[in-house]
Scaffold this motif. Sequence first.
Motif, PDB file in Angstrom:
ATOM      1  N   ARG A 339      -4.699  -0.149  -8.434  1.00  0.00           N
ATOM      2  CA  ARG A 339      -3.325  -0.270  -7.930  1.00  0.00           C
ATOM      3  C   ARG A 339      -3.047   0.799  -6.885  1.00  0.00           C
ATOM      4  O   ARG A 339      -3.649   1.872  -6.891  1.00  0.00           O
ATOM      5  N   ALA A 340      -2.115   0.481  -5.997  1.00  0.00           N
ATOM      6  CA  ALA A 340      -1.688   1.400  -4.939  1.00  0.00           C
ATOM      7  C   ALA A 340      -0.191   1.603  -5.039  1.00  0.00           C
ATOM      8  O   ALA A 340       0.557   0.671  -5.357  1.00  0.00           O
ATOM      9  N   PHE A 341       0.282   2.821  -4.726  1.00  0.00           N
ATOM     10  CA  PHE A 341       1.697   3.127  -4.887  1.00  0.00           C
ATOM     11  C   PHE A 341       2.529   2.731  -3.673  1.00  0.00           C
ATOM     12  O   PHE A 341       3.627   2.192  -3.806  1.00  0.00           O
ATOM     13  N   GLU A 342       2.028   2.999  -2.456  1.00  0.00           N
ATOM     14  CA  GLU A 342       2.747   2.645  -1.243  1.00  0.00           C
ATOM     15  C   GLU A 342       1.886   1.728  -0.383  1.00  0.00           C
ATOM     16  O   GLU A 342       0.672   1.618  -0.594  1.00  0.00           O
ATOM     17  N   PHE A 343       2.501   1.083   0.588  1.00  0.00           N
ATOM     18  CA  PHE A 343       1.769   0.129   1.419  1.00  0.00           C
ATOM     19  C   PHE A 343       0.589   0.781   2.121  1.00  0.00           C
ATOM     20  O   PHE A 343      -0.423   0.135   2.390  1.00  0.00           O
ATOM     21  N   SER A 344       0.697   2.068   2.447  1.00  0.00           N
ATOM     22  CA  SER A 344      -0.344   2.769   3.189  1.00  0.00           C
ATOM     23  C   SER A 344      -1.405   3.385   2.288  1.00  0.00           C
ATOM     24  O   SER A 344      -2.308   4.078   2.779  1.00  0.00           O
ATOM     25  N   ASP A 345      -1.326   3.157   0.984  1.00  0.00           N
ATOM     26  CA  ASP A 345      -2.312   3.673   0.032  1.00  0.00           C
ATOM     27  C   ASP A 345      -3.362   2.619  -0.280  1.00  0.00           C
ATOM     28  O   ASP A 345      -3.049   1.433  -0.404  1.00  0.00           O
TER      29      ASP A 345
END
Length: 464
Positions: A339-345
Amino acid sequence: MLNDYLSAQKSLFTDHTELRAQVNTNKRVVLLAGNMVGNTQTEKSGISARVYRGGVYGFSSGAEYTPDSVKIVLKAATENARFMDENIKKGEPPLPKIENATGKVGLKKPIFDDIPQSVLINYAKNLDALIAKKYKNLSSRTVVADALYMEKLLAVGDGADSHSFQPRAMVYAWLTAETSDGVPVELFKGFSHVGRFDEFFHDSGLAAMESELDKLYEELMGKRDGVYADAGLKKCVLHPDLAGMLSHEAVGHTVEADLVLGGSVAAHSLGKQVASEKISMTDFAHTAFGKPCPLPIYVDDEGTPAEDAVLIEDGVLRGFMHSRETARHFGVKPRGNARAFEFSDEPLIRMRNTVIHPGTDKFDDLIASVDDGYFLVKTGNGQADSTGEFMFSVDLGYEIKNGKIGRAIRETTISGVAFEMLKTVDMVSDDLAWEISGFCGKKQAMTTSMGGPALRCEMNIGGR
């Protein structure tokens, strides 16, 4: 609500590709002694693409979300993957396809209309006024009202597309007093719910909050007049909140497969006894013990449908948490932990709803069984590393004398090696408490939930 500009680009995918559009909206109000010291609204939104080729990833992101920007970001990620593959030459085969993962997993609940910042401001002010009026022996107080909404739209070449919306509403209260010799003591309480802020936090619900704050204030006054713990290896009962925190920090991270490959203590422990036979631990996807999890995940950010990951079963280490890549390395099935927290992660291997299973003992029996020890309730700052070694502060605890909870203790520390500590567990309560108010900070923030029952074990106490 995000428009779907992603699906139309799937015909351009040449390798394993993840296209993700995302919006994180955060509202936050902070009051210190009645004065507003924080009042923020932020929105971070955009598009990212990640392409896997030959053992390497190409990644690209942009803050603009339009049909043209999707094409630009996808092209950049594809070119990055091709360039890295040609130069690094890992020569790995494609990622295995996820079987029976087609179509789109849609929203489980509809996206609601946003609320104005004034809702948080008014609630924080009313709660602060209640605290100031009722609790007279405080030297300071802090109230925080916070709302975080995460919407994700995902399109993948080989897996499940998804559209998800995860709202979390939080209120935090810090109460501070001083001892007779002028030393400050503090206690903290977090209240969290999944949903819109004003569904749970409104003036008509202040009575329920008041009862919890009454308890917090009583605990603070006990701590203010508390004694210092005796240092050494002690028989302890861990409150479910503290047991859940230890399971997350000191155990959960050691069984994330990227950290396993980096040499964590769990690397050579698969199939071995790492805890008492009374300990079972699972990272649940969306349903636990027949009820919805606090933060349900149905598809991860690699397009893998989420399933439960059994970590420890009857004291034996049974598995790790995986991305698609690490699952291939270990020859197992991925279960949706990337999983990623922000769109840029970029997606990382993360816990979801990680919990020690309830046992069969009654909490009162755990306390009654200890002649001379401690009941440890709340933990504050601390750290754990890939060896499983941990050290945490204990913000609230009590003596146990002759099977009864006694005087509160001042702040102290607990330390040890998680797997060794878990081997000393000989009683596990039959209740279960979840905690969802915090964030996991592995390289990037992430919403997670953790929990457990009360445990009786042996623990190193730091003393004064």
